[in-house]
Design a protein around this motif. Structure first.
Motif, PDB file in Angstrom:
ATOM      1  N   LYS A  49      -6.626  23.975 -12.638  1.00  0.00           N
ATOM      2  CA  LYS A  49      -5.627  23.081 -13.215  1.00  0.00           C
ATOM      3  C   LYS A  49      -5.146  22.077 -12.162  1.00  0.00           C
ATOM      4  N   HIS A  50      -4.906  22.575 -10.963  1.00  0.00           N
ATOM      5  CA  HIS A  50      -4.424  21.672  -9.916  1.00  0.00           C
ATOM      6  C   HIS A  50      -5.518  20.706  -9.466  1.00  0.00           C
ATOM      7  N   ALA A  51      -6.755  21.193  -9.399  1.00  0.00           N
ATOM      8  CA  ALA A  51      -7.873  20.320  -9.031  1.00  0.00           C
ATOM      9  C   ALA A  51      -8.030  19.195 -10.055  1.00  0.00           C
ATOM     10  N   SER A  52      -7.824  19.515 -11.326  1.00  0.00           N
ATOM     11  CA  SER A  52      -7.914  18.500 -12.377  1.00  0.00           C
ATOM     12  C   SER A  52      -6.832  17.434 -12.208  1.00  0.00           C
ATOM     13  N   ILE A  53      -5.617  17.863 -11.873  1.00  0.00           N
ATOM     14  CA  ILE A  53      -4.519  16.920 -11.664  1.00  0.00           C
ATOM     15  C   ILE A  53      -4.837  15.994 -10.491  1.00  0.00           C
ATOM     16  N   GLU A  54      -5.277  16.568  -9.377  1.00  0.00           N
ATOM     17  CA  GLU A  54      -5.563  15.757  -8.189  1.00  0.00           C
ATOM     18  C   GLU A  54      -6.700  14.775  -8.462  1.00  0.00           C
ATOM     19  N   ALA A  55      -7.718  15.220  -9.198  1.00  0.00           N
ATOM     20  CA  ALA A  55      -8.838  14.329  -9.495  1.00  0.00           C
ATOM     21  C   ALA A  55      -8.396  13.156 -10.363  1.00  0.00           C
ATOM     22  N   ARG A  56      -7.542  13.437 -11.349  1.00  0.00           N
ATOM     23  CA  ARG A  56      -7.065  12.365 -12.219  1.00  0.00           C
ATOM     24  C   ARG A  56      -6.200  11.367 -11.452  1.00  0.00           C
ATOM     25  N   VAL A  57      -5.292  11.890 -10.647  1.00  0.00           N
ATOM     26  CA  VAL A  57      -4.402  11.012  -9.887  1.00  0.00           C
ATOM     27  C   VAL A  57      -5.187  10.212  -8.855  1.00  0.00           C
ATOM     28  N   TRP A  58      -6.107  10.915  -8.171  1.00  0.00           N
ATOM     29  CA  TRP A  58      -6.900  10.219  -7.157  1.00  0.00           C
ATOM     30  C   TRP A  58      -7.834   9.191  -7.780  1.00  0.00           C
ATOM     31  N   VAL A  60       0.846  -1.195   0.000  1.00  0.00           N
ATOM     32  CA  VAL A  60       0.000   0.000   0.000  1.00  0.00           C
ATOM     33  C   VAL A  60       0.882   1.245   0.000  1.00  0.00           C
ATOM     34  N   MET A  61       1.956   1.239   0.770  1.00  0.00           N
ATOM     35  CA  MET A  61       2.855   2.394   0.795  1.00  0.00           C
ATOM     36  C   MET A  61       3.502   2.607  -0.563  1.00  0.00           C
ATOM     37  N   ASP A  62       3.794   1.524  -1.256  1.00  0.00           N
ATOM     38  CA  ASP A  62       4.325   1.630  -2.609  1.00  0.00           C
ATOM     39  C   ASP A  62       3.312   2.334  -3.515  1.00  0.00           C
ATOM     40  N   GLY A  63       2.029   1.999  -3.335  1.00  0.00           N
ATOM     41  CA  GLY A  63       0.977   2.655  -4.096  1.00  0.00           C
ATOM     42  C   GLY A  63       0.912   4.142  -3.792  1.00  0.00           C
ATOM     43  N   LEU A  64       1.087   4.505  -2.513  1.00  0.00           N
ATOM     44  CA  LEU A  64       1.102   5.919  -2.125  1.00  0.00           C
ATOM     45  C   LEU A  64       2.261   6.655  -2.784  1.00  0.00           C
ATOM     46  N   ASN A  65       3.421   5.985  -2.845  1.00  0.00           N
ATOM     47  CA  ASN A  65       4.578   6.602  -3.482  1.00  0.00           C
ATOM     48  C   ASN A  65       4.357   6.788  -4.981  1.00  0.00           C
ATOM     49  N   LEU A  66       3.731   5.796  -5.620  1.00  0.00           N
ATOM     50  CA  LEU A  66       3.417   5.926  -7.040  1.00  0.00           C
ATOM     51  C   LEU A  66       2.442   7.078  -7.275  1.00  0.00           C
ATOM     52  N   MET A  67       1.471   7.197  -6.384  1.00  0.00           N
ATOM     53  CA  MET A  67       0.492   8.278  -6.467  1.00  0.00           C
ATOM     54  C   MET A  67       1.180   9.628  -6.340  1.00  0.00           C
ATOM     55  N   ARG A  68       2.086   9.742  -5.389  1.00  0.00           N
ATOM     56  CA  ARG A  68       2.831  10.987  -5.196  1.00  0.00           C
ATOM     57  C   ARG A  68       3.668  11.316  -6.431  1.00  0.00           C
ATOM     58  N   ASP A  69       4.376  10.298  -6.959  1.00  0.00           N
ATOM     59  CA  ASP A  69       5.227  10.524  -8.125  1.00  0.00           C
ATOM     60  C   ASP A  69       4.407  10.950  -9.340  1.00  0.00           C
ATOM     61  N   ALA A  70       3.239  10.320  -9.529  1.00  0.00           N
ATOM     62  CA  ALA A  70       2.380  10.670 -10.665  1.00  0.00           C
ATOM     63  C   ALA A  70       1.895  12.107 -10.531  1.00  0.00           C
TER      64      ALA A  70
END
Length: 276
Positions: A258-267, A147-157
């Motif tokens: 723009k930032h809201a769009s990025i967060e929505a896509r990543v989330w 799960v932490m690996d997934g969090l790191n991938l999410m952060r990197d994306a």
């Protein structure tokens, strides 16, 4: 991500993954993958000798910061979103440790976990992590080690998209220069004029202030401070947050969507791994 390190630690230690406190509500999906993922986890845990109840966390209320007016309303109460968690510990929009603890406690699996001894809990958490990895691969088709690996991938994306779409946006770069000049003119420290750094400047400054107030023995833990003690810091934070917004009205009007769009896509891509 720094402000949620202890929130994530709390959640992971209790066997429950959680997303950053400021993450947006997951976008609606035509076919929500979470029920299937939860069932895979429940079946997987049963095979490993543990009872696990498929559970989908309720949507967490999130502040609206999509427009200048909404941002101003938010900042008038919460500032940059740092000391508000200590002044309003029961307010879900403050991102406080109390609301995070309540979210963890509401998970029916916590009652099951509470009956395990230390050795059993260790095996339980390892099994749950492995089952989450299995569900992520089968449903989301993502290869993660934990799960932490997934969090790191999410952060990197998220950081990759921010670098390309915000720090690489010519109009935002130009608007950021004006924001920086205005802040410097008001005597504020501006370490960087990059759009993302400027957008996070206020939060970072006040988060660093909590570090100076925190006992060194409590590093990595939530700051122990009463609402009354935190109020003067929040008042100062609100003042500077509104000043920052006025200096950057044009900047934030373009930055926010723009930032809201990025967060929505990543989330939307990684949220189901975290139960969101």
């Amino acid at each position: 991500m720094r402000r949620v390190t202890w929130l994530l630690s709390l959640a992971l230690l209790s066997g429950c993954a959680a997303e950053p406190a400021a993450a947006p509500v997951s976008p609606k999906r035509s076919a929500d993958p979470r029920p299937r993922m939860e069932q895979i986890k429940a079946d997987c845990m049963k095979q490993r000798g543990f009872k696990y109840l498929a559970y989908i966390k309720p949507a967490r209320p999130e502040p609206d910061q999509s427009t200048y007016e909404a941002m101003k309303t938010y900042r008038q109460k919460y500032g940059f979103g740092v000391f508000a968690q200590y002044v309003y510990p029961q307010d879900p929009l403050s991102g406080s440790i109390e609301t995070a603890r309540k979210e963890v406690a509401d998970d029916p699996n916590m009652a099951l976990v509470g009956k395990l001894n230390d050795s059993q809990l260790d095996f339980y958490n390892k099994a749950k992590n492995n089952c989450a990895v299995k569900a992520t691969k089968e449903v989301l088709h993502k290869e993660v080690d934990s799960v932490m690996d997934g969090l790191n991938l999410m952060r990197d994306a998220k950081e990759e998209l921010e670098a390309a779409e915000i720090d690489g946006d010519p109009e935002l770069i130009s608007l950021a220069s004006g924001l920086a000049d205005c802040l410097v003119g008001k005597g504020r420290r501006v370490p960087s004029t990059k759009p993302m750094a400027l957008a996070e400047r206020g939060f970072t400054a006040f988060w660093d202030l909590t570090d100076t107030l925190r006992d060194k023995k409590s590093e990595g833990q939530p700051l122990e401070i009463t609402p009354a003690q935190a109020r003067p810091y929040l008042d100062r934070e609100v003042k500077e947050a509104l000043e920052d917004l006025e200096c950057g009205k044009g900047f934030y009007t373009r930055y926010a969507p723009k930032h809201a769009s990025i967060e929505a896509r990543v989330w939307g891509e990684y949220g189901p791994l975290l139960g969101r």
